[in-house]
Design a protein around this motif. Structure first.
Motif, mmCIF file in Angstrom:
data_model
loop_
_atom_site.group_PDB
_atom_site.id
_atom_site.type_symbol
_atom_site.label_atom_id
_atom_site.label_comp_id
_atom_site.label_asym_id
_atom_site.label_seq_id
_atom_site.Cartn_x
_atom_site.Cartn_y
_atom_site.Cartn_z
ATOM 1 N N MET A 1 7.114 -12.180 2.159
ATOM 2 C CA MET A 1 8.328 -11.610 1.574
ATOM 3 C C MET A 1 8.750 -12.487 0.400
ATOM 4 S SD MET A 1 10.863 -9.311 1.769
ATOM 5 C CE MET A 1 10.798 -8.627 3.396
ATOM 6 N N TYR A 2 9.022 -11.853 -0.716
ATOM 7 C CA TYR A 2 9.504 -12.552 -1.909
ATOM 8 C C TYR A 2 10.936 -12.123 -2.182
ATOM 9 C CZ TYR A 2 4.445 -12.836 -2.678
ATOM 10 O OH TYR A 2 3.094 -13.037 -2.535
ATOM 11 N N GLU A 3 11.723 -13.037 -2.697
ATOM 12 C CA GLU A 3 13.064 -12.689 -3.153
ATOM 13 C C GLU A 3 13.205 -13.173 -4.593
ATOM 14 O OE1 GLU A 3 17.736 -13.351 -2.112
ATOM 15 O OE2 GLU A 3 16.328 -13.009 -0.474
ATOM 16 N N LEU A 4 13.597 -12.259 -5.466
ATOM 17 C CA LEU A 4 13.751 -12.569 -6.877
ATOM 18 C C LEU A 4 15.193 -12.319 -7.298
ATOM 19 C CD1 LEU A 4 10.828 -11.170 -6.343
ATOM 20 C CD2 LEU A 4 10.627 -11.286 -8.791
ATOM 21 N N LYS A 5 15.709 -13.190 -8.116
ATOM 22 C CA LYS A 5 17.013 -12.995 -8.749
ATOM 23 C C LYS A 5 16.693 -12.426 -10.130
ATOM 24 C CE LYS A 5 21.525 -13.917 -8.902
ATOM 25 N NZ LYS A 5 22.480 -13.274 -8.049
ATOM 26 N N VAL A 6 17.156 -11.198 -10.371
ATOM 27 C CA VAL A 6 16.762 -10.470 -11.571
ATOM 28 C C VAL A 6 17.988 -10.103 -12.390
ATOM 29 C CG1 VAL A 6 15.571 -8.422 -12.424
ATOM 30 C CG2 VAL A 6 14.716 -9.595 -10.394
ATOM 31 N N ARG B 1 14.016 -7.840 -3.149
ATOM 32 C CA ARG B 1 13.190 -8.358 -2.047
ATOM 33 C C ARG B 1 11.937 -7.502 -1.995
ATOM 34 N NH1 ARG B 1 15.433 -11.723 1.838
ATOM 35 N NH2 ARG B 1 14.123 -10.762 3.420
ATOM 36 N N VAL B 2 10.798 -8.173 -1.938
ATOM 37 C CA VAL B 2 9.518 -7.469 -1.986
ATOM 38 C C VAL B 2 8.621 -7.944 -0.846
ATOM 39 C CG1 VAL B 2 7.463 -6.997 -3.368
ATOM 40 C CG2 VAL B 2 9.667 -7.301 -4.504
ATOM 41 N N ALA B 3 8.111 -7.003 -0.064
ATOM 42 C CA ALA B 3 7.075 -7.287 0.927
ATOM 43 C C ALA B 3 5.779 -6.765 0.325
ATOM 44 C CB ALA B 3 7.382 -6.597 2.243
ATOM 45 N N SER B 4 4.873 -7.692 -0.011
ATOM 46 C CA SER B 4 3.666 -7.306 -0.727
ATOM 47 C C SER B 4 2.550 -8.307 -0.465
ATOM 48 C CB SER B 4 3.969 -7.266 -2.229
ATOM 49 O OG SER B 4 2.785 -7.054 -2.974
ATOM 50 N N SER C 1 15.068 -16.452 -10.999
ATOM 51 C CA SER C 1 14.525 -17.350 -9.986
ATOM 52 C C SER C 1 13.808 -16.518 -8.948
ATOM 53 C CB SER C 1 15.640 -18.174 -9.330
ATOM 54 O OG SER C 1 16.537 -17.332 -8.635
ATOM 55 N N SER C 2 12.978 -17.203 -8.152
ATOM 56 C CA SER C 2 12.253 -16.482 -7.098
ATOM 57 C C SER C 2 11.875 -17.460 -6.004
ATOM 58 C CB SER C 2 10.996 -15.826 -7.678
ATOM 59 O OG SER C 2 10.150 -16.809 -8.233
ATOM 60 N N SER C 3 11.626 -16.876 -4.833
ATOM 61 C CA SER C 3 11.178 -17.689 -3.706
ATOM 62 C C SER C 3 10.330 -16.827 -2.782
ATOM 63 C CB SER C 3 12.385 -18.261 -2.934
ATOM 64 O OG SER C 3 13.146 -17.204 -2.403
ATOM 65 N N ALA C 4 9.489 -17.500 -2.015
ATOM 66 C CA ALA C 4 8.664 -16.821 -1.037
ATOM 67 C C ALA C 4 9.064 -17.288 0.352
ATOM 68 C CB ALA C 4 7.196 -17.133 -1.292
ATOM 69 N N SER C 5 9.074 -16.371 1.306
ATOM 70 C CA SER C 5 9.399 -16.765 2.669
ATOM 71 C C SER C 5 8.426 -16.148 3.647
ATOM 72 C CB SER C 5 10.815 -16.351 3.031
ATOM 73 O OG SER C 5 10.999 -14.971 2.873
#
Length: 68
Positions: free
Chosen positions: A1-6, A41-44, A64-68
């Motif tokens: 799961m990725y979360e990006l601030k766009v 939020r992206v599940a990929s 910004s972005s992060s992976a969890s």
């Protein structure tokens, strides 16, 4: 799961454009966008770099972005 601030998303057109850009990289990606928080939020299975690049190329700068 990725979360990006766009930056720059404000309407359903923006949601559709960002979702489409992510799904061009990974057609099976699950995309959840919160306009009020400006988060995606992206599940990929695609790489975070590929997702960031696709969103940026669609005209929405990734702050910004992060992976969890």
């Amino acid at each position: 799961m990725y979360e990006l601030k766009v930056e720059g998303m404000s309407c359903n057109h923006c949601v559709n454009a960002v979702t489409r850009s992510v799904q061009e990289v990974d057609a099976a990606a699950k995309v959840d966008i919160d306009l009020s928080q400006q988060t995606v939020r992206v599940a990929s299975s695609a790489s975070l770099a590929a997702i960031q690049s696709a969103v940026s190329e669609a005209g929405y700068p990734v702050l910004s972005s992060s992976a969890s």
